[in-house]
Design an enzyme around this catalytic site. Structure first.
Site, mmCIF file in Angstrom:
data_model
loop_
_atom_site.group_PDB
_atom_site.id
_atom_site.type_symbol
_atom_site.label_atom_id
_atom_site.label_comp_id
_atom_site.label_asym_id
_atom_site.label_seq_id
_atom_site.Cartn_x
_atom_site.Cartn_y
_atom_site.Cartn_z
ATOM 1 N N HIS A 37 -4.709 -8.963 -2.135
ATOM 2 C CA HIS A 37 -5.095 -8.472 -0.811
ATOM 3 C C HIS A 37 -6.514 -8.920 -0.457
ATOM 4 C CE1 HIS A 37 -2.055 -4.900 -1.280
ATOM 5 N NE2 HIS A 37 -1.501 -6.078 -1.401
ATOM 6 N N GLU B 123 -10.756 -2.556 -0.982
ATOM 7 C CA GLU B 123 -9.740 -3.075 -1.903
ATOM 8 C C GLU B 123 -10.341 -3.747 -3.141
ATOM 9 O OE1 GLU B 123 -5.918 -4.232 0.232
ATOM 10 O OE2 GLU B 123 -7.413 -5.362 1.343
ATOM 11 N N HIS C 100 1.832 1.859 -3.417
ATOM 12 C CA HIS C 100 0.721 2.430 -4.184
ATOM 13 C C HIS C 100 0.662 3.939 -3.969
ATOM 14 C CE1 HIS C 100 -1.411 -1.762 -3.928
ATOM 15 N NE2 HIS C 100 -0.254 -1.793 -4.552
ATOM 16 N N GLU D 101 -4.091 -5.597 -5.387
ATOM 17 C CA GLU D 101 -5.360 -5.569 -4.644
ATOM 18 C C GLU D 101 -6.111 -6.903 -4.739
ATOM 19 O OE1 GLU D 101 -5.509 -3.408 -2.564
ATOM 20 O OE2 GLU D 101 -4.544 -1.618 -3.368
ATOM 21 N N TYR E 39 1.185 7.349 -6.650
ATOM 22 C CA TYR E 39 0.346 8.538 -6.885
ATOM 23 C C TYR E 39 1.189 9.813 -6.816
ATOM 24 C CZ TYR E 39 -2.957 4.853 -5.718
ATOM 25 O OH TYR E 39 -3.620 3.649 -5.656
ATOM 26 N N GLU F 223 0.838 -1.205 0.000
ATOM 27 C CA GLU F 223 0.000 0.000 0.000
ATOM 28 C C GLU F 223 0.874 1.257 0.000
ATOM 29 O OE1 GLU F 223 -2.672 -0.977 -0.786
ATOM 30 O OE2 GLU F 223 -3.575 -2.496 0.503
HETATM 31 ZN ZN ZN Z 1 -3.449 -0.410 -2.481
HETATM 32 ZN ZN ZN Z 2 -4.614 -3.383 -0.825
#
Ligand code: ZN
Ligand code: ZN
Length: 346
Positions: free
Chosen positions: A222, A185, A121, A219, A125, A118
């Site tokens: 996850h 998610e 991730h 994801e 961005y 995460e």
């Molecule tokens: Zn994520």
């Molecule tokens: Zn995730």
């Protein structure tokens, strides 16, 4: 109300392999060959196999293309990134909180890897925005969650479920928070994803959509991990596996789909050429059904058994073990060190 105790740092009298998913005994020593759940190690390998960082992705073409997007496309692009940044930030912390209460050290390890992903991730961005817009604009986008009412409503919905568990860690609250997790998610990212895949299909912003694709792939793992934990919890605490719970979860999914559709209408609406919001709505119903069913419950929406955005399949189903992602025809970007990434060995 069964309260869940935190895992202890060390327990000399307990076995390395834990005795229960929560509230069990564990020495807290991690030996991958002596863990409670047989699926934990394969999951670990898969999660490591997904490893990627934004540094590998060259934003050059996206930088040139960004200015040629329509105003609406640019606006949606920024809003979706702003949304994802909030969700992934919260998710990092939630994963850590869940980790504290899982008895088996291997599940704690998986949660830590999940949280690390995460973080990546969120990095992506920042990386995307710092390539495309000014620092001021980037800061503004990272603040969208404070200023966009539709977004606020949607975020509060998930956060409520997370907070309940964080403040009062009982079996019931952990189960509920996992439902919200699967929504975050496995559903709340998806209209955003569809927008980026739509751009990629038109050969626009392919580097960005590549990162989105990697995030999507993470994801999926996850969601599956949380679903497994949910099912193990019910297995060990069957008194919670009731028709009332099924009804409750289906209701949460209905509410989630309504919020996601409201958001899709806000950011996609009928403003994006070539991407019909009606199709995105069907896509949301379809995924709400998929996720609710993964947790072991009835699909809340009659029909919606097939993915209405068929072309997204190509982007979603990337598995580095099987498909060579970098040879997909719709992708044209430069990735450094393709040969040494080690993916082939996993
Ligand atoms: Zn994520
Ligand atoms: Zn995730």
């Amino acid at each position: 109300m069964t309260e869940i105790k935190r895992r202890v740092l060390m327990d000399k009298d307990a076995p390395n392999r834990s005795t229960a998913i929560v509230n069990g005994q564990s020495s807290n020593v991690l030996n991958w060959d002596d863990v409670r759940f047989s699926w934990a190690y394969p999951k670990y390998k898969k999660m490591l196999g997904n490893f990627w960082t934004p540094f590998e992705i060259n934003m050059g073409t996206d930088v040139k293309q960004f200015n040629n997007l329509t105003d609406e496309e640019k606006k949606t692009f920024k809003k979706v990134i702003g949304l994802l940044a909030l969700l992934d930030s919260v998710q990092t912390d939630y994963a850590g909180k869940v980790a504290d209460y899982l008895t088996d050290s291997s599940l704690n390890a998986l949660m830590i890897i999940l949280a690390q992903q995460e973080v990546i991730h969120n990095h992506s961005y920042s990386y995307i925005l710092s390539s495309l817009v000014s620092k001021d604009e980037q800061d503004r986008i990272f603040d969208f969650w404070r200023t966009e009412p539709v977004l606020e409503k949607r975020n509060e919905f998930v956060l409520k479920g997370y907070e309940q568990f964080a403040e009062n860690p009982t079996i019931e609250n952990m189960l509920d928070s996992i439902v919200y997790d699967v929504i975050l998610e496995g559903l709340f990212f998806y209209s955003g994803f569809s927008f980026f895949y739509h751009l990629a299909r038109e050969q626009k912003m392919v580097a960005t959509s590549t990162m989105i694709n990697y995030i999507n792939r993470d994801e999926q793992l996850h969601v599956d991990l949380f679903v497994k934990i949910y099912k193990e919890l019910l297995e060990e605490y069957p008194e919670y596996d009731t028709p009332e719970r099924a009804t409750k979860v289906e209701g949460i999914f209905r509410e989630a789909a309504a919020l996601e559709i409201e958001w899709a209408n806000d950011v996609i609406g009928n403003k994006i050429d070539g991407l019909d919001v009606e199709d995105v709505e069907d896509y949301i119903y379809f995924y709400a059904n998929v996720r609710c069913n993964q947790l072991g419950y009835e699909r809340p929406f009659e029909g919606y058994r097939k993915n209405p955005l068929k072309w997204i399949k190509a982007y979603e189903d990337v598995d580095l073990g099987k498909t060579d992602f970098f040879e997909q025809k719709s992708r044209q970007y430069v990735k450094v060190n393709v040969q040494d990434n080690g993916f082939d060995d996993l």
